[in-house]
Design an enzyme around this catalytic site. Structure first.
Site, PDB file in Angstrom:
ATOM      1  N   GLU A  31       0.929  -1.103  -0.032  1.00 49.94           N
ATOM      2  CA  GLU A  31      -0.054  -0.063  -0.126  1.00 49.94           C
ATOM      3  C   GLU A  31       1.029   1.028   0.023  1.00 49.94           C
ATOM      4  O   GLU A  31       1.160   2.015   0.924  1.00 49.94           O
ATOM      5  CB  GLU A  31      -1.127   0.067   1.149  1.00 49.94           C
ATOM      6  CG  GLU A  31      -2.080   0.981   0.886  1.00 49.94           C
ATOM      7  CD  GLU A  31      -2.881   1.256   2.320  1.00 49.94           C
ATOM      8  OE1 GLU A  31      -3.337   0.233   2.802  1.00 49.94           O
ATOM      9  OE2 GLU A  31      -3.617   2.374   2.412  1.00 49.94           O
ATOM     10  N   HIS A  33       2.217   4.593  -2.142  1.00 49.23           N
ATOM     11  CA  HIS A  33       1.606   5.592  -2.964  1.00 49.23           C
ATOM     12  C   HIS A  33       2.333   6.293  -3.692  1.00 49.23           C
ATOM     13  O   HIS A  33       3.783   6.714  -3.232  1.00 49.23           O
ATOM     14  CB  HIS A  33       0.528   6.273  -2.137  1.00 49.23           C
ATOM     15  CG  HIS A  33      -0.629   5.618  -1.512  1.00 49.23           C
ATOM     16  ND1 HIS A  33      -1.415   4.614  -2.017  1.00 49.23           N
ATOM     17  CD2 HIS A  33      -0.928   5.356  -0.110  1.00 49.23           C
ATOM     18  CE1 HIS A  33      -2.216   4.015  -1.307  1.00 49.23           C
ATOM     19  NE2 HIS A  33      -2.006   4.553   0.121  1.00 49.23           N
ATOM     20  N   ASP A 304       1.701   1.904   3.964  1.00 47.43           N
ATOM     21  CA  ASP A 304       1.082   3.104   3.480  1.00 47.43           C
ATOM     22  C   ASP A 304       1.956   4.374   3.323  1.00 47.43           C
ATOM     23  O   ASP A 304       1.685   5.465   3.908  1.00 47.43           O
ATOM     24  CB  ASP A 304       0.018   3.271   4.500  1.00 47.43           C
ATOM     25  CG  ASP A 304      -1.218   4.123   3.999  1.00 47.43           C
ATOM     26  OD1 ASP A 304      -0.985   4.656   2.786  1.00 47.43           O
ATOM     27  OD2 ASP A 304      -2.106   4.498   4.711  1.00 47.43           O
TER      28      ASP A 304
HETATM   29 MN    MN Z   1      -3.333   4.281   1.756  1.00 51.18          MN
END
Ligand code: MN
Length: 343
Positions: A31, A33, A304
């Site tokens: 995850e 980005h 993330d």
């Molecule tokens: Mn995310």
């Protein structure tokens, strides 16, 4: 500015007495980005709560595919990051043709970056679900031609959820290509009444959790996984609370659902069609719940980036109170198997 302290001052130095081990190498993270200039406007629309200077730094990190990103990966022992657009992206674009064009451009841009570091990066396709048949074709292009590992969709597309029968053509392609869909959070279509007047609970604090877990449950109870039994969905944030809920979902569904559309219990689909990642949930309690509820093959490491600190995420899984075989599965083995990545 001390960059490391931007989002997580605590991560800058280990606490006295904390175990300091070499990073467990070879992790795969799912995850992570990036953003393109053309999609920046949609990101700004989510009016995320970070201060302006932090937002600018986050954007800078997401546009970097070189030294800074690779240094963060190296420090956390991440061998490979599967990259995705930071949402909502074209999920929020009212003009379908424009959404389709922007998604393809983002996918081409990502493919260009992966080509420079194929040993370190992979990709999840960005898809304009305004046109489900077009999204299915774009997914095929991304997997077959660009060698992406699957797709990431940022929750609803203009209020349409993925269980809508118009999206069956997309599920058919996903299942046929044997790649997973990462269902990522985004803002609610309309702010639920219960969240009005409590901005403290908006966005990642709580709103995104209930939105995304409910979206996943829609897929289950409307029979998406009966129609496409081999489809695989990934949820971040240790499953958006769902691994904690299997028993209650089954018992109350069995008791109250009078108009059933599915063949099995909700938990059967959670265990058979859903995997979760550790993104933004660096805590043994939900980790153990997810492993116990879904099984040791359905939990995968993620960070993330750049919203979470890479070192904090890495130290969490390196020190979690789980056995070494399970740690190796979570860190890389499960992701490698699900996405057929080279060892
Ligand atoms: Mn995310």
């Amino acid at each position: 500015m001390r960059r490391r302290s931007l989002l997580s001052a605590a991560a800058a130095a280990p606490a006295i007495g904390a175990a300091i081990a070499a990073p467990l190498p070879g992790k795969i993270a799912l995850e992570e980005h990036f953003i393109t200039p053309a999609l920046l406007g949609y990101l700004a629309e989510t009016k995320s709560p970070e201060p302006e200077f932090a937002r600018a730094e986050l954007v800078r990190r997401m546009m970097d595919f070189g030294e800074q990103r690779l240094a963060a990966m190296d420090g956390a022992g991440v061998a490979r990051a599967i990259l995705s657009i930071s949402g909502p992206g074209v999920q929020a674009e009212p003009d379908g043709a424009r959404a389709t064009r922007l998604a393809a451009e983002a996918n081409d841009a990502l493919a260009g970056e992966i080509q420079k570091r194929p040993d370190r990066y992979g990709g999840f396709a960005h898809l304009a679900m305004q046109d489900p048949a077009g999204a299915a074709r774009e997914l095929e292009r991304c997997v077959r031609d660009l060698k992406f590992q699957g797709a990431m969709i940022n929750h609803h597309t203009l209020g349409v959820y993925l269980d809508d029968p118009r999206n069956d053509v997309f599920w058919e392609a996903l299942q046929g290509l044997d790649v997973p869909l990462y269902l990522h959070p985004a803002d609610s279509f309309r702010m639920p009444h219960v969240l009005e007047g409590v901005p403290e609970l908006h966005k990642p604090v709580w709103e995104w959790t209930t939105e995304t877990s409910t979206h996943a449950l829609r897929l289950i109870v409307t029979g998406v996984f009966d129609r496409f039994p081999r489809a695989q969905v990934i949820l971040g944030h240790m499953g958006e609370t769902l691994p904690y809920m299997l028993s209650r979902l089954d018992s109350r569904y069995g008791f109250t659902a009078t108009d059933r559309r599915i063949r099995r219990k909700p938990s059967d689909y959670l265990r058979g069609n859903i995997s979760v990642t550790t993104s933004g949930q660096f805590d043994d309690v939900p980790l153990k719940a997810a492993l116990a509820a879904l099984g040791e093959t359905r939990v995968m490491f993620s960070i993330d980036y750049p919203y979470e600190d890479s070192d904090t995420a890495a130290r969490f899984i390196e020190n979690a109170a789980i056995d070494e075989a399970t740690r190796a599965r979570v860190a890389a083995g499960n992701a490698r198997a699900l996405m057929k990545l080279p060892g």
